[in-house]
Design an enzyme around this catalytic site. Structure first.
Site, PDB file in Angstrom:
ATOM      1  N   CYS A 188      -5.161   8.071   9.233  1.00  0.00           N
ATOM      2  CA  CYS A 188      -5.386   7.546  10.584  1.00  0.00           C
ATOM      3  C   CYS A 188      -5.081   8.622  11.625  1.00  0.00           C
ATOM      4  O   CYS A 188      -4.179   9.446  11.439  1.00  0.00           O
ATOM      5  CB  CYS A 188      -4.497   6.328  10.827  1.00  0.00           C
ATOM      6  SG  CYS A 188      -4.882   4.947   9.744  1.00  0.00           S
ATOM      7  N   ASP A 242       3.591   0.480  12.357  1.00  0.00           N
ATOM      8  CA  ASP A 242       2.362  -0.052  11.743  1.00  0.00           C
ATOM      9  C   ASP A 242       2.105  -1.508  12.126  1.00  0.00           C
ATOM     10  O   ASP A 242       1.095  -2.090  11.714  1.00  0.00           O
ATOM     11  CB  ASP A 242       2.424   0.104  10.213  1.00  0.00           C
ATOM     12  CG  ASP A 242       2.412   1.562   9.787  1.00  0.00           C
ATOM     13  OD1 ASP A 242       2.034   2.414  10.604  1.00  0.00           O
ATOM     14  OD2 ASP A 242       2.796   1.850   8.639  1.00  0.00           O
ATOM     15  N   ARG A 291      -0.504  15.308  13.216  1.00  0.00           N
ATOM     16  CA  ARG A 291       0.277  14.802  12.081  1.00  0.00           C
ATOM     17  C   ARG A 291       0.735  15.982  11.222  1.00  0.00           C
ATOM     18  O   ARG A 291       0.152  16.279  10.187  1.00  0.00           O
ATOM     19  CB  ARG A 291      -0.542  13.794  11.266  1.00  0.00           C
ATOM     20  CG  ARG A 291      -0.841  12.524  12.045  1.00  0.00           C
ATOM     21  CD  ARG A 291      -1.502  11.452  11.203  1.00  0.00           C
ATOM     22  NE  ARG A 291      -0.592  10.849  10.253  1.00  0.00           N
ATOM     23  CZ  ARG A 291      -0.904   9.778   9.506  1.00  0.00           C
ATOM     24  NH1 ARG A 291      -2.081   9.211   9.628  1.00  0.00           N
ATOM     25  NH2 ARG A 291      -0.026   9.277   8.657  1.00  0.00           N
ATOM     26  N   PRO A 292       1.808  16.662  11.665  1.00  0.00           N
ATOM     27  CA  PRO A 292       2.244  17.882  10.970  1.00  0.00           C
ATOM     28  C   PRO A 292       2.880  17.576   9.611  1.00  0.00           C
ATOM     29  O   PRO A 292       3.286  16.446   9.348  1.00  0.00           O
ATOM     30  CB  PRO A 292       3.288  18.470  11.917  1.00  0.00           C
ATOM     31  CG  PRO A 292       3.773  17.327  12.738  1.00  0.00           C
ATOM     32  CD  PRO A 292       2.673  16.317  12.795  1.00  0.00           C
ATOM     33  N   ARG A 339      -9.148   0.145   3.585  1.00  0.00           N
ATOM     34  CA  ARG A 339      -8.156   1.064   3.007  1.00  0.00           C
ATOM     35  C   ARG A 339      -6.833   0.361   2.732  1.00  0.00           C
ATOM     36  O   ARG A 339      -6.047   0.828   1.910  1.00  0.00           O
ATOM     37  CB  ARG A 339      -7.892   2.236   3.974  1.00  0.00           C
ATOM     38  CG  ARG A 339      -9.010   3.263   4.011  1.00  0.00           C
ATOM     39  CD  ARG A 339      -8.609   4.438   4.888  1.00  0.00           C
ATOM     40  NE  ARG A 339      -7.217   4.765   4.662  1.00  0.00           N
ATOM     41  CZ  ARG A 339      -6.357   5.135   5.608  1.00  0.00           C
ATOM     42  NH1 ARG A 339      -6.757   5.271   6.841  1.00  0.00           N
ATOM     43  NH2 ARG A 339      -5.107   5.400   5.310  1.00  0.00           N
ATOM     44  N   LYS A 383       0.830  -1.216   0.000  1.00  0.00           N
ATOM     45  CA  LYS A 383       0.000   0.000   0.000  1.00  0.00           C
ATOM     46  C   LYS A 383       0.862   1.261   0.000  1.00  0.00           C
ATOM     47  O   LYS A 383       0.666   2.166  -0.805  1.00  0.00           O
ATOM     48  CB  LYS A 383      -0.911   0.017   1.231  1.00  0.00           C
ATOM     49  CG  LYS A 383      -1.593   1.361   1.443  1.00  0.00           C
ATOM     50  CD  LYS A 383      -2.468   1.395   2.671  1.00  0.00           C
ATOM     51  CE  LYS A 383      -1.787   1.846   3.930  1.00  0.00           C
ATOM     52  NZ  LYS A 383      -1.770   3.279   4.196  1.00  0.00           N
TER      53      LYS A 383
HETATM   54  C1  EPZ Z   1       3.818   6.941   6.874  1.00  0.00           C
HETATM   55  O1  EPZ Z   1       3.067   8.023   7.387  1.00  0.00           O
HETATM   56  C2  EPZ Z   1       2.848   5.807   6.668  1.00  0.00           C
HETATM   57  N1  EPZ Z   1       1.827   6.225   5.729  1.00  0.00           N
HETATM   58  C3  EPZ Z   1       2.242   5.390   8.002  1.00  0.00           C
HETATM   59  O2  EPZ Z   1       1.520   4.194   7.764  1.00  0.00           O
HETATM   60  C4  EPZ Z   1       3.341   5.073   9.009  1.00  0.00           C
HETATM   61  O3  EPZ Z   1       2.780   4.878  10.279  1.00  0.00           O
HETATM   62  C5  EPZ Z   1       4.370   6.190   9.068  1.00  0.00           C
HETATM   63  O4  EPZ Z   1       4.847   6.530   7.754  1.00  0.00           O
HETATM   64  C6  EPZ Z   1       5.583   5.833   9.922  1.00  0.00           C
HETATM   65  O5  EPZ Z   1       6.208   4.685   9.412  1.00  0.00           O
HETATM   66  C7  EPZ Z   1       2.068   6.171   4.428  1.00  0.00           C
HETATM   67  O6  EPZ Z   1       3.125   5.751   3.979  1.00  0.00           O
HETATM   68  C8  EPZ Z   1       0.965   6.596   3.513  1.00  0.00           C
HETATM   69  P1  EPZ Z   1       5.968  10.166   8.969  1.00  0.00           P
HETATM   70  P2  EPZ Z   1       3.690   9.489   7.392  1.00  0.00           P
HETATM   71  O7  EPZ Z   1       5.999  11.430   8.211  1.00  0.00           O
HETATM   72  O8  EPZ Z   1       4.539   9.653   6.196  1.00  0.00           O
HETATM   73  C9  EPZ Z   1       6.448  13.361  12.527  1.00  0.00           C
HETATM   74  C10 EPZ Z   1      -0.319   2.741   7.741  1.00  0.00           C
HETATM   75  O9  EPZ Z   1      -0.856   2.163   8.714  1.00  0.00           O
HETATM   76  N2  EPZ Z   1       6.420  14.371  11.451  1.00  0.00           N
HETATM   77  O10 EPZ Z   1       7.089   9.201   8.786  1.00  0.00           O
HETATM   78  O11 EPZ Z   1       2.572  10.425   7.611  1.00  0.00           O
HETATM   79  C11 EPZ Z   1       5.082  12.694  12.717  1.00  0.00           C
HETATM   80  O12 EPZ Z   1       4.256  13.460  13.541  1.00  0.00           O
HETATM   81  C12 EPZ Z   1       0.091   4.196   7.857  1.00  0.00           C
HETATM   82  O13 EPZ Z   1      -0.107   2.203   6.642  1.00  0.00           O
HETATM   83  C13 EPZ Z   1       6.681  15.694  11.749  1.00  0.00           C
HETATM   84  O14 EPZ Z   1       6.921  16.052  12.905  1.00  0.00           O
HETATM   85  O15 EPZ Z   1       4.583   9.406   8.694  1.00  0.00           O
HETATM   86  C14 EPZ Z   1       5.497  11.366  13.288  1.00  0.00           C
HETATM   87  O16 EPZ Z   1       5.689  11.506  14.680  1.00  0.00           O
HETATM   88  C15 EPZ Z   1      -0.484   4.849   9.019  1.00  0.00           C
HETATM   89  N3  EPZ Z   1       6.674  16.602  10.743  1.00  0.00           N
HETATM   90  C16 EPZ Z   1       6.843  11.060  12.636  1.00  0.00           C
HETATM   91  O17 EPZ Z   1       7.304  12.311  12.134  1.00  0.00           O
HETATM   92  C17 EPZ Z   1       6.437  16.247   9.434  1.00  0.00           C
HETATM   93  O18 EPZ Z   1       6.466  17.131   8.565  1.00  0.00           O
HETATM   94  C18 EPZ Z   1       6.796  10.091  11.477  1.00  0.00           C
HETATM   95  O19 EPZ Z   1       5.837  10.506  10.515  1.00  0.00           O
HETATM   96  C19 EPZ Z   1       6.189  14.906   9.146  1.00  0.00           C
HETATM   97  C20 EPZ Z   1       6.189  13.983  10.165  1.00  0.00           C
END
Ligand code: EPZ
Length: 428
Positions: A117, A305, A122-123, A397, A22
């Site tokens: 989710c 995840d 989620r910034p 999803r 996905k």
């Molecule tokens: C991806 O989300 C995945 N989604 C999520 O999987 C997964 O949980 C996550 O990566 C972590 O592995 C997709 O790939 C579509 P991040 P993403 O940016 O990209 C902080 C699933 O179940 N952060 O790596 O949104 C954030 O708050 C889904 O398949 C900032 O602070 O995650 C978090 O604490 C749910 N500023 C950490 O980084 C930013 O600009 C990791 O988030 C971006 C993120």
């Protein structure tokens, strides 16, 4: 809304084939907008997040031809819109990838803020930091994120947090930006490598994906290709945990065992027997799970995840386990649902203390998000009797043919409309 009704207590046995990833699909499909020729993408999972991306691509003017349930041909040549509306983004996190892809293609993108989710805040500040470093102006106005640039040019950007989404978005925006872009402290997830491989297959010049430093030398033209998505690490991990949790014996095929190492290591600690083959992994379990501590981390650490699924297994362990959530601020909301099934879980901030109970008992529960939903199914498969899982739109999803796959492993699981589910429960 449909529900899953599970008559649990049976060990899973047999073979299950894992679908395409996905989180690779939802990055690679928007990336096709950067191509100057049609692309065929294979091994796509047949899930609602992917269908939602097809709708966005069509709405932007790309021609989307679904050839079969895992293959699509996309001709991006006539895509001429740069707007992804709130309605189109449909609460999906991956809609944010259209910011990077459209900025890279048209130097302009207006996209509704991503949903997805709910794990607390989620910034997207790191995405914006990357776009600005490349030369774009980013504003958030009237509920939309707008990124615009006269021209983009290569830059160095250090991510303050390891972010999958920011790494992907910067790669997308930089693939055609003249000069060298360097992303430091980049995420290393398998889907980042898959996106880089896809982009390189159409002529991009991206090095270092899978390490903490990714270098992108912008190119002028990206061509077409036929590309096959990697297997889904988390879907595979979910079936691995389900096999162990039901004291079953399951061969999970079409996987990349290297991507499953952290999951296999933790399952082995709980007493599961794991055998790795070239493209499959066998998981069996014949004892009560041993307690074990888990800390989620960016790849190659234990994936966040997989946190709800392993917590569900540990809820019946022979002692107390501690789970520390190292990625998200608030990813334990589902534990209330497990408690309804008899689990003993105390949550304190980013830590959950799970005292193993003898068994889970069936109850009506909700899928509070995608992976939590998968965990509720595992809990239902573990508990003797009928468990009803509500709010399964989240599960749709991300898991292709989940009923068919579990049924083939001997599970008694049915998807039923809300009303008949109530009837079945009364009869049980
Ligand atoms: C991806 O989300 C995945 N989604 C999520 O999987 C997964 O949980 C996550 O990566 C972590 O592995 C997709 O790939 C579509 P991040 P993403 O940016 O990209 C902080 C699933 O179940 N952060 O790596 O949104 C954030 O708050 C889904 O398949 C900032 O602070 O995650 C978090 O604490 C749910 N500023 C950490 O980084 C930013 O600009 C990791 O988030 C971006 C993120």
């Amino acid at each position: 809304m449909d529900k899953f009704v599970i008559n649990g207590g049976k060990p899973l046995k047999g073979m299950v084939r894992i679908s395409g990833a996905k989180n690779a699909a939802v990055a690679i499909l928007p990336a096709v907008l950067l191509a100057d020729e049609p692309c065929t993408i294979e091994n796509l999972p047949n899930i609602s997040d992917v269908t939602a991306i097809y709708r966005i691509l069509s709405d932007l003017g790309a021609q989307v031809r679904v050839k079969n349930k895992s293959t699509v041909e996309i001709d991006p040549r006539h895509a001429n819109s740069f707007v992804v509306s709130k309605q189109m983004a449909a609460g999906m996190r991956a809609s944010s990838y259209f910011l990077g892809a459209l900025l890279g293609r048209m130097r302009r993108a207006r996209v509704a803020p991503p949903g997805g989710c709910d794990f607390g805040v989620r910034p997207i500040d790191q995405h914006i930091k990357g776009f600005e470093a490349l030369g774009a102006k980013v504003v958030i106005e009237n509920g939309m994120v707008e990124a615009r640039a006269e021209a983009l040019s290569g830059c160095s950007v250090y991510l303050d947090v390891v972010s999958v989404g920011a790494t992907i978005n910067i790669m997308l925006a930089a693939a055609k930006a003249p000069g060298l872009t360097v992303i430091e402290n980049a995420a290393r997830e398998p889907h980042i490598v898959d996106l880089a491989n896809f982009l390189n297959s159409i002529g991009a010049n991206i090095m270092g994906a899978g390490t903490g430093v990714i270098k992108i030398r912008g190119v002028e033209h990206l061509g077409g290709t036929t590309y096959s998505i990697i297997p889904d690490q988390i879907e595979a991990g979910t079936y691995m945990v389900a096999a162990a949790a039901t004291k079953g014996d399951v061969l999970i095929t079409n996987v990349t065992p290297k991507h499953l190492e952290s999951i296999a290591a933790k399952l082995a600690e709980t007493g599961a027997e794991i055998t790795e083959y070239d493209e499959s992994v066998r998981v069996s379990m014949n004892c009560r799970p041993h307690k074990c501590n888990v800390k989620t981390m960016p790849h190659p650490g234990f994936p966040t995840d997989m946190q709800p699924q392993i917590a569900t297994l540990l809820s019946v362990a022979d002692g107390t386990s501690i789970i520390t959530e190292g990625v998200w601020d608030s990813r334990f909301r589902y534990t209330d649902q497990l408690t309804l099934m008899g689990a003993d879980i105390q949550v304190d901030g980013k830590m959950a203390v799970i005292t193993g109970v003898e068994r889970l008992s069936p109850a009506p529960v909700r899928a509070v998000d995608l992976r939590a939903g998968a965990a509720m199914i595992i809990a239902g498969l573990m508990a003797d009797g009928v468990t009803e899982v509500d709010n399964i739109v989240h599960i749709d999803r991300g898991y292709e043919d989940i009923v068919e796959k579990f049924t083939a492993l001997g599970a008694d699981i049915r998807r039923v409309p809300a009303e008949p589910a109530a009837e079945l429960l009364k009869q049980a």
